[in-house]
Every structure is written in C-alpha cells, then in structure tokens.
Design an enzyme around this catalytic site. Structure first.
Site, short mmCIF file in Angstrom:
data_model
loop_
_atom_site.label_atom_id
_atom_site.label_comp_id
_atom_site.label_asym_id
_atom_site.label_seq_id
_atom_site.Cartn_x
_atom_site.Cartn_y
_atom_site.Cartn_z
N ASN A 209 51.30 34.13 32.44
CA ASN A 209 52.37 34.73 32.84
C ASN A 209 52.89 34.19 34.44
OD1 ASN A 209 51.44 36.33 35.45
ND2 ASN A 209 49.86 37.15 33.91
N ASP A 277 47.37 41.24 29.47
CA ASP A 277 47.03 42.75 28.85
C ASP A 277 46.12 42.23 27.57
OD1 ASP A 277 48.21 44.50 30.34
OD2 ASP A 277 50.06 44.18 29.70
N LYS A 287 40.37 21.90 19.87
CA LYS A 287 41.82 21.94 19.89
C LYS A 287 42.45 22.29 18.63
CE LYS A 287 45.91 19.64 21.25
NZ LYS A 287 46.61 18.15 20.91
N PRO A 304 40.17 44.20 29.27
CA PRO A 304 39.61 45.27 30.09
C PRO A 304 40.49 45.52 31.04
CG PRO A 304 38.13 43.36 30.58
CD PRO A 304 39.17 43.05 29.66
N ASP A 305 40.97 47.01 31.39
CA ASP A 305 41.92 47.20 32.48
C ASP A 305 41.04 47.15 33.99
OD1 ASP A 305 43.45 48.71 34.58
OD2 ASP A 305 44.77 49.39 32.57
N ILE A 306 41.19 46.45 34.81
CA ILE A 306 40.16 46.20 35.86
C ILE A 306 40.48 47.39 36.82
CG2 ILE A 306 39.54 44.50 37.68
CD1 ILE A 306 40.47 42.39 35.91
N PHE A 324 49.34 48.17 41.49
CA PHE A 324 50.73 47.72 41.40
C PHE A 324 51.32 48.23 40.17
CE2 PHE A 324 52.05 44.95 45.09
CZ PHE A 324 51.07 45.15 45.86
O1 C5P Z 1 49.29 48.35 32.88
P1 C5P Z 1 49.78 47.46 34.19
O2 C5P Z 1 49.51 46.05 33.86
O3 C5P Z 1 51.42 47.26 34.33
O4 C5P Z 1 49.12 47.80 35.32
C1 C5P Z 1 49.46 47.11 36.77
C2 C5P Z 1 48.19 47.30 37.45
O5 C5P Z 1 47.05 47.15 36.98
C3 C5P Z 1 48.14 46.14 38.52
O6 C5P Z 1 47.65 46.72 39.74
C4 C5P Z 1 47.11 45.26 37.78
O7 C5P Z 1 46.39 44.21 38.80
C5 C5P Z 1 46.03 46.31 37.16
N1 C5P Z 1 45.54 45.71 36.00
C6 C5P Z 1 44.25 45.37 35.84
N2 C5P Z 1 43.77 44.98 34.70
C7 C5P Z 1 44.43 44.93 33.61
C8 C5P Z 1 45.78 45.26 33.72
C9 C5P Z 1 46.53 45.57 34.83
O8 C5P Z 1 43.58 45.37 36.96
N3 C5P Z 1 44.02 44.39 32.36
#
Ligand code: C5P
Length: 402
Positions: A209, A277, A287, A304-306, A324
C-alpha cells in the site's frame, strides 16, 4: 527540572544568537547544572569571554594552543568530564566542521575527541539552513547520533523570515533535561508499528500500500525526545527510521505481529502501520509465469489484526493501546466504531482520501477518539502531530498514576 550534579560543556559559536546563550547559561545554572563555556573565535565577536565566564562562574576556554590550559586540563579531558556537550548557537560553519570531522580549533577538536552525547541548537540565515550543504550536514550529524533542538521559524536578525532562529533558552533547557534522562517518558517503553507491510504473491511480487511510514517515524522520534525507550517495528517504508530507537524490520503482517509480541512488555503500544488486511494463501515458491494455463488464481486469507490482538491481551497488555483509523468517508463514525471493535483505548482518525494529500504527504489532520470523547487536531505537519501525541501520552500516564 533538576540538573543538580550535571556538568554541561557549552560551545558558543559565532552567530547573533550567541547573546541567547548567556541566558541559557543562567537557566541551566538555576537548575543546578555546572556549565563550562567554550567560545569559538567567531563566537567572541558576538559575546565577550568576560560575560560568559562571569555568568558561568568559571574560566572560558577559547584557544586550543593555550599551553597553560593544556597543562591544567587537556582538551580531551575537558570534553570527557561533561555529561552533555551543548553547541549553541551551532552555526552553518560549525555544523559543517562537525559533519566533516575537522579539528582546527578548540571547539571542533573537543567535538571530535569525545564520546559524550552532543545536543546542538542550530542558528543561521534561512537560506543557509535550507541550503543543500547544510541539509547534507544535518543528515550526517543526525546519523552520527547528534541531537538537535530547533531551529524555530520566525523573523530573523538579518531581516528575513523562516526557519533558522535558534531555539529559545527554555526549549534548549528542556532538550538538555531530556538528553540527561529527565524527560516525562523516561523509564517508559513504547512499541510503535509503522510503514506498510508487503505480502508476497511469489518471490518477486507482493501486495503493498502507499504508506510512507512518515507518521510512524515522527511518532517514534517524538516519544524518544520525551525520554521513552522506543521499539520501532517497521515494514518496508520509504522514510528512514529515526535514530536512537530500537529498530525491528519486518516485511509481512505475520512478522510484524511476532516482532510486536517479542517487544513486550511495554507501557504503551501505538499502531501506526498500514497493515495489509489480506495475504495470498497460495503464494508461489517460484516466480509465476504467463502461460497457456491462463490467469493465475490468488486465494486471499485474512491477516492477523495486530492492534486487536494486543488490545485484547488478557495478561501483559500495555496500559495504553493506540490505533489509527485511516478512512476515506464517515471518518468519525467509522473511527468511533473501530475503537470499540478493536478494543483499543485511543484511536487517531484521519481522512486519507486522495484529495487530502495526507497519505505520503508531510501533513496530517487528526481526530483523537478516547473513552472520554473526541478532540480535533487541525491540519499540521506530521512532526507536530507526533509531538502532540507524545505529550498527550506523557500527560495521560502521569494523570493515571496520581
Ligand atoms: O481495520 P483497519 O486496518 O482500518 O485498522 C487500522 C488500525 O489497526 C491501525 O492502527 C493499524 O495499524 C491497525 N492494524 C493492525 N493489524 C492489521 C490491520 C490494522 O494492527 N492487520
């Protein structure tokens, strides 16, 4: 701020701002510091050795070849007895000498012969400050670990306006206190994630991104400047990471989560990274080739959502978890919902629609959403927003302990 028992070697360079260094001496001594002054030849054109020595209550050192001084206290020893060397004003010429490693007078020799930390307060004409040579020198000095305070923007003695005015004595005193371990975040550990992640499709292609890592790097630097120990977990960002922080480089979201978990325990965790995501479940080992079998088929799986993982930790959760919310519509509504969904304490929301120029730009407009309400932080540089956040965190930690 108490500077009792601290010894500061103050190098006064040759600029009109040298008169402010006299006030700086007074402010440092009021707080208990011992100040030993070194005056460059050019500095002596602006302030007299007598005024400096009177204010310091000590002899001024101003000539490398004074044999009596060498017998009493050699220049090497002079620089090493100090806890901190402050260069104020740091002129363009002094900065160039420091960056080039010159040693042709007492000040430059002291600076080259020491491993004592150095804080400089640049002061010069706007054009000199913005000149490519000074930019290069500043980059070198920062990379060498030399801390900077200022310069500020404003009217200048030469009649011009812009950045180049030396920081005010009290700002320098605050920076001195922080360098000497007295910042409001001293003793705190903060983990900051930053930059994009790269999720491989095959060994040469990836999903990414547009995050530059500018806001995360500014936040890490601002926390460091308030005395925090910072672990900076960064994806492959355009911006270089700040100096003076513990850097952990990662590529993917999974690696970022591992690095964050490995960095705990922490008092505060700030998630400024733009984490992908999704990742490709069936990333190829070789390749991928164009061929008769048609278009490749990519299976995406969720990363994973950190932020949510750390915010929902049952044991060892950082006391303050900040996320954020980069949104392109319904910013406040989405951010408020996101704070609850992710379980974090604060969310900083920003509008990243292309028209705002925020993503990849130098400025940011933020809305802070906490349990207590909503605060608007109008558009400002990412560096200023980072300083505001760091200060807000310091205040919050202090208030929650009293
Ligand atoms: O769900 P979204 O991507 O909009 O959430 C943004 C926040 O979640 C940011 O603080 C980003 O660093 C954190 N985040 C994360 N791991 C992910 C997706 C988002 O820590 N996989």
């Amino acid at each position: 701020m108490n500077l009792q028992g601290k010894h500061i070697l103050l190098i006064v360079g040759g600029g009109i701002a040298a008169y402010k260094s006299l006030d700086l001496v007074r402010r440092l001594r009021e707080r208990g510091a011992t100040v030993t002054p070194v005056l460059t030849r050019a500095g002596a054109e602006f302030v007299t050795p007598l005024s400096l020595s009177s204010l310091c209550g000590r002899k001024v050192y101003d000539d490398l070849w004074d044999l009596t001084d060498e017998a009493e206290m050699g220049h090497i020893q002079l620089s090493r007895v100090a806890d901190l060397i402050v260069v104020a004003p740091a002129t363009a010429d002094l900065m160039a000498k420091m960056a080039g490693g010159h040693a042709d007078d007492l000040a430059s020799t002291l600076l080259l012969a020491t491993d004592t930390p150095v804080l400089m307060a640049p002061a010069m004409n706007v054009r000199m400050w913005t000149h490519a040579a000074t930019r290069r020198n500043l980059g070198t000095l920062t990379a060498d670990g030399i801390a900077t305070v200022g310069p500020n923007e404003g009217d200048m003695a030469c009649g011009e306006f812009g950045p180049g005015r030396m920081a005010e004595p009290l700002e320098i005193v605050e920076a001195v206190g922080i360098r000497l371990g007295g910042g409001p975040l001293a003793g705190r550990h903060v983990v900051v994630t930053s930059g994009p992640t790269h999720e491989p499709i095959d060994p040469v292609r990836y999903i990414a991104n547009r995050s530059s890592g500018a806001q995360g790097a500014a936040i890490a630097a601002a926390l460091r400047d308030l005395g925090a120990r910072v672990t900076f977990v960064t994806g492959p960002a355009d911006r270089p990471p700040p100096q003076g922080v513990d850097i952990r480089r990662v590529e993917t979201a999974a690696e970022m989560l591992d690095a964050v978990e490995g960095a705990l325990p922490a008092d505060v965790a700030i998630f400024a990274a733009a984490v992908a995501d999704w990742r490709v479940a069936n990333a190829a080992g070789q390749k991928m080739k164009k061929g008769p079998s048609g278009l490749p088929h990519l299976d995406l799986v969720e990363n994973p959502d950190i932020l949510a993982t750390i915010a929902r930790m049952e044991e060892g959760r950082p006391r303050l978890v900040v996320g954020f919310a980069a949104e392109t519509e319904n910013v406040l509504e989405n951010a408020t919902a996101k704070r609850v969904r992710k379980g974090c304490d604060w969310i900083l929301a920003n509008d990243v629609s292309p028209a705002t120029g925020i993503m990849g730009g130098a400025e940011n407009a933020l809305t802070l959403v906490t349990t207590d309400g909503v605060e608007d932080w109008p558009r400002d540089t990412k560096v200023a927003q980072a300083a505001r956040l760091a200060r807000r965190i310091a205040d919050h930690l202090e208030a929650s302990e009293t």
